[in-house]
Write a protein that holds these residues in place. Structure first.
Motif, PDB file in Angstrom:
ATOM      1  N   THR A   1     -44.076  74.789 -15.989  1.00 47.70           N
ATOM      2  CA  THR A   1     -45.318  74.390 -15.349  1.00 47.70           C
ATOM      3  C   THR A   1     -45.281  74.808 -13.879  1.00 47.70           C
ATOM      4  OG1 THR A   1     -44.496  72.240 -14.608  1.00 47.70           O
ATOM      5  CG2 THR A   1     -45.408  72.356 -16.851  1.00 47.70           C
ATOM      6  N   PRO A   2     -46.441  74.818 -13.193  1.00 44.90           N
ATOM      7  CA  PRO A   2     -46.428  75.153 -11.770  1.00 44.90           C
ATOM      8  C   PRO A   2     -45.473  74.291 -10.960  1.00 44.90           C
ATOM      9  CG  PRO A   2     -48.668  75.216 -12.581  1.00 44.90           C
ATOM     10  CD  PRO A   2     -47.827  74.678 -13.709  1.00 44.90           C
ATOM     11  N   GLY A   3     -45.441  72.986 -11.232  1.00 44.33           N
ATOM     12  CA  GLY A   3     -44.533  72.107 -10.507  1.00 44.33           C
ATOM     13  C   GLY A   3     -43.078  72.441 -10.777  1.00 44.33           C
TER      14      GLY A   3
ATOM     15  N   TRP B   1     -51.761  77.964  -5.281  1.00 46.27           N
ATOM     16  CA  TRP B   1     -50.898  77.137  -6.135  1.00 46.27           C
ATOM     17  C   TRP B   1     -51.517  75.762  -6.172  1.00 46.27           C
ATOM     18  CZ3 TRP B   1     -47.568  79.627  -8.991  1.00 46.27           C
ATOM     19  CH2 TRP B   1     -46.566  78.930  -9.677  1.00 46.27           C
ATOM     20  N   VAL B   2     -51.275  75.015  -7.266  1.00 48.38           N
ATOM     21  CA  VAL B   2     -51.896  73.689  -7.371  1.00 48.38           C
ATOM     22  C   VAL B   2     -50.890  72.553  -7.413  1.00 48.38           C
ATOM     23  CG1 VAL B   2     -53.954  74.643  -8.491  1.00 48.38           C
ATOM     24  CG2 VAL B   2     -52.063  73.775  -9.915  1.00 48.38           C
ATOM     25  N   ASP B   3     -49.616  72.828  -7.623  1.00 48.47           N
ATOM     26  CA  ASP B   3     -48.620  71.752  -7.717  1.00 48.47           C
ATOM     27  C   ASP B   3     -47.298  72.217  -7.105  1.00 48.47           C
ATOM     28  OD1 ASP B   3     -47.266  69.444  -8.307  1.00 48.47           O
ATOM     29  OD2 ASP B   3     -46.993  69.903 -10.440  1.00 48.47           O
ATOM     30  N   PRO B   4     -47.152  71.963  -5.773  1.00 52.78           N
ATOM     31  CA  PRO B   4     -48.110  71.367  -4.847  1.00 52.78           C
ATOM     32  C   PRO B   4     -49.178  72.379  -4.443  1.00 52.78           C
ATOM     33  CG  PRO B   4     -46.157  72.063  -3.664  1.00 52.78           C
ATOM     34  CD  PRO B   4     -45.870  72.319  -5.123  1.00 52.78           C
TER      35      PRO B   4
ATOM     36  N   TRP C   1     -53.758  67.228  -0.925  1.00 51.88           N
ATOM     37  CA  TRP C   1     -55.107  67.089  -1.465  1.00 51.88           C
ATOM     38  C   TRP C   1     -56.024  66.372  -0.484  1.00 51.88           C
ATOM     39  CZ3 TRP C   1     -56.295  70.273  -5.020  1.00 51.88           C
ATOM     40  CH2 TRP C   1     -55.353  70.699  -5.954  1.00 51.88           C
ATOM     41  N   ASP C   2     -55.483  65.455   0.308  1.00 54.49           N
ATOM     42  CA  ASP C   2     -56.306  64.772   1.306  1.00 54.49           C
ATOM     43  C   ASP C   2     -56.827  65.770   2.349  1.00 54.49           C
ATOM     44  OD1 ASP C   2     -56.022  62.318   0.117  1.00 54.49           O
ATOM     45  OD2 ASP C   2     -54.383  61.662   1.429  1.00 54.49           O
ATOM     46  N   ARG C   3     -55.964  66.684   2.788  1.00 53.67           N
ATOM     47  CA  ARG C   3     -56.398  67.687   3.759  1.00 53.67           C
ATOM     48  C   ARG C   3     -57.423  68.635   3.153  1.00 53.67           C
ATOM     49  NH1 ARG C   3     -50.547  69.294   6.512  1.00 53.67           N
ATOM     50  NH2 ARG C   3     -50.211  67.287   7.571  1.00 53.67           N
ATOM     51  N   ILE C   4     -57.243  68.964   1.879  1.00 56.69           N
ATOM     52  CA  ILE C   4     -58.217  69.816   1.203  1.00 56.69           C
ATOM     53  C   ILE C   4     -59.573  69.134   1.155  1.00 56.69           C
ATOM     54  CG2 ILE C   4     -58.832  70.779  -1.052  1.00 56.69           C
ATOM     55  CD1 ILE C   4     -55.848  71.382  -1.440  1.00 56.69           C
ATOM     56  N   ALA C   5     -59.581  67.841   0.806  1.00 57.00           N
ATOM     57  CA  ALA C   5     -60.845  67.101   0.756  1.00 57.00           C
ATOM     58  C   ALA C   5     -61.499  67.036   2.120  1.00 57.00           C
ATOM     59  CB  ALA C   5     -60.594  65.699   0.206  1.00 57.00           C
TER      60      ALA C   5
ATOM     61  N   GLN D   1     -55.227  75.209 -14.869  1.00 55.11           N
ATOM     62  CA  GLN D   1     -54.726  74.579 -13.646  1.00 55.11           C
ATOM     63  C   GLN D   1     -55.857  74.032 -12.775  1.00 55.11           C
ATOM     64  OE1 GLN D   1     -51.676  76.914 -11.628  1.00 55.11           O
ATOM     65  NE2 GLN D   1     -51.066  77.805 -13.586  1.00 55.11           N
ATOM     66  N   ALA D   2     -57.066  74.502 -13.024  1.00 48.76           N
ATOM     67  CA  ALA D   2     -58.202  73.959 -12.279  1.00 48.76           C
ATOM     68  C   ALA D   2     -58.417  72.480 -12.573  1.00 48.76           C
ATOM     69  CB  ALA D   2     -59.468  74.744 -12.607  1.00 48.76           C
TER      70      ALA D   2
END
Length: 294
Positions: A53-55, A175-178, A211-215, A237-238
């Motif tokens: 997995t990505p993580g 990348w999504v994780d992280p 994710w907080d910074r992305i939001a 992954q989306a």
């Protein structure tokens, strides 16, 4: 000329120049020209296990880097047997491909008198320069000039199509994780596609974020472009993005082919992103490149 390409982008460039017959060695990731990996010796393989997995990939890469272990394995015997005149390599990212130092040490140990061209583009313009450099090194400068001119013409057409359009705020994720924000040429790709890139680093390295910074960036669109993954994996992954940004439109793209590989198909990627952002003025790309998710 006998060309060993130790970088998928370089293999793609060689093929686009019409020099595929000169290739005598490739990597496990080389898929352009189509079928090249099945007809040439594979001299570079990954040290990572399949199916992670990505993580898990992130954890393994960090652990191997901390221990000083390589992310890739070079088959020295196969490289010796290929007897290249020209070796194409890179030193931009040790996570993405075999580093130049490993290649030069191997050539010396194997007593191979091959020229080495290191391709290290950081920006979109430098990618085009790298295409021309490969052509010169391979003895085909005119083919390089023609190929770059054609790519520039396509970029100009996109510029003209989106010039008067509103520019959505686009947050690309490599990348999504992280979650990782993009660097190198990716912000420029978003810009040329008619978007306003958020939080990326032009010409720099990708960086981890939260994710907080992305939001907090409040993007109009999130472009999911996981490094090394195709469209189906990007779509899967989306789901991690949707958990954190429930109301933000998401676009997934075949990043392995059209975003992270520093070759001619970056222009295909820009065209695909431009259509996703401005479907009224940019034609749809062929299926399998990009997908808007509801």
């Amino acid at each position: 000329m006998r060309i060993a390409s130790l970088l998928p982008a370089a293999t793609e460039i060689v093929g686009a120049l019409g020099l595929a017959d000169d290739l005598v060695a490739v990597t496990f990731e080389c898929d352009r020209p189509e079928g090249i990996r099945a007809t040439r010796p594979v001299v570079v393989d990954t040290a990572l296990s399949a199916g992670l997995t990505p993580g898990e990939i992130d954890a393994v890469v960090r652990e191997r880097a901390a221990r000083g272990l390589p992310q890739y394995e070079l088959d020295r015997d196969a490289l010796r047997d290929a007897a290249p005149d020209l070796v194409l390599t890179q030193d931009l990212c040790r996570v993405c491909a075999l580093p130049e130092s490993t290649v030069t040490e191997a050539l010396a140990d194997l007593h191979l008198d091959a020229a080495v061209l290191t391709i290290d583009p950081h920006t979109l313009d430098e990618v085009l320069d790298a295409v021309a450099a490969v052509a010169r090194a391979a003895g085909a400068p005119d083919a390089g000039t023609d190929l770059v001119a054609g790519l520039q013409d396509r970029l100009t057409a996109i510029d003209q199509a989106v010039r008067q359009r509103p520019r959505p705020r686009v947050l690309a994720l490599e990348w999504v994780d992280p979650p990782f924000l993009p660097g190198h040429w990716v912000p420029a790709m978003v810009r040329r596609a008619g978007g306003e890139p958020l939080a990326g680093i032009d010409g720099g390295r990708s960086v981890a974020t939260t994710w907080d910074r992305i939001a907090d960036e409040a993007p109009d669109v999130v472009l999911v472009a996981p490094c090394g993954f195709g469209l189906d994996d990007a779509v899967a992954q989306a789901g991690a993005v949707r958990e954190h940004l429930q109301d933000t439109p998401i676009v997934a793209i075949d990043s392995a082919s059209y975003v992270v590989r520093a070759g001619p198909r970056l222009v295909d990627g820009i065209e695909a992103i431009a259509h996703a952002l401005h479907p009224e003025v940019v034609p749809a790309p062929p299926p399998g490149r990009i997908r808007a998710l509801s």
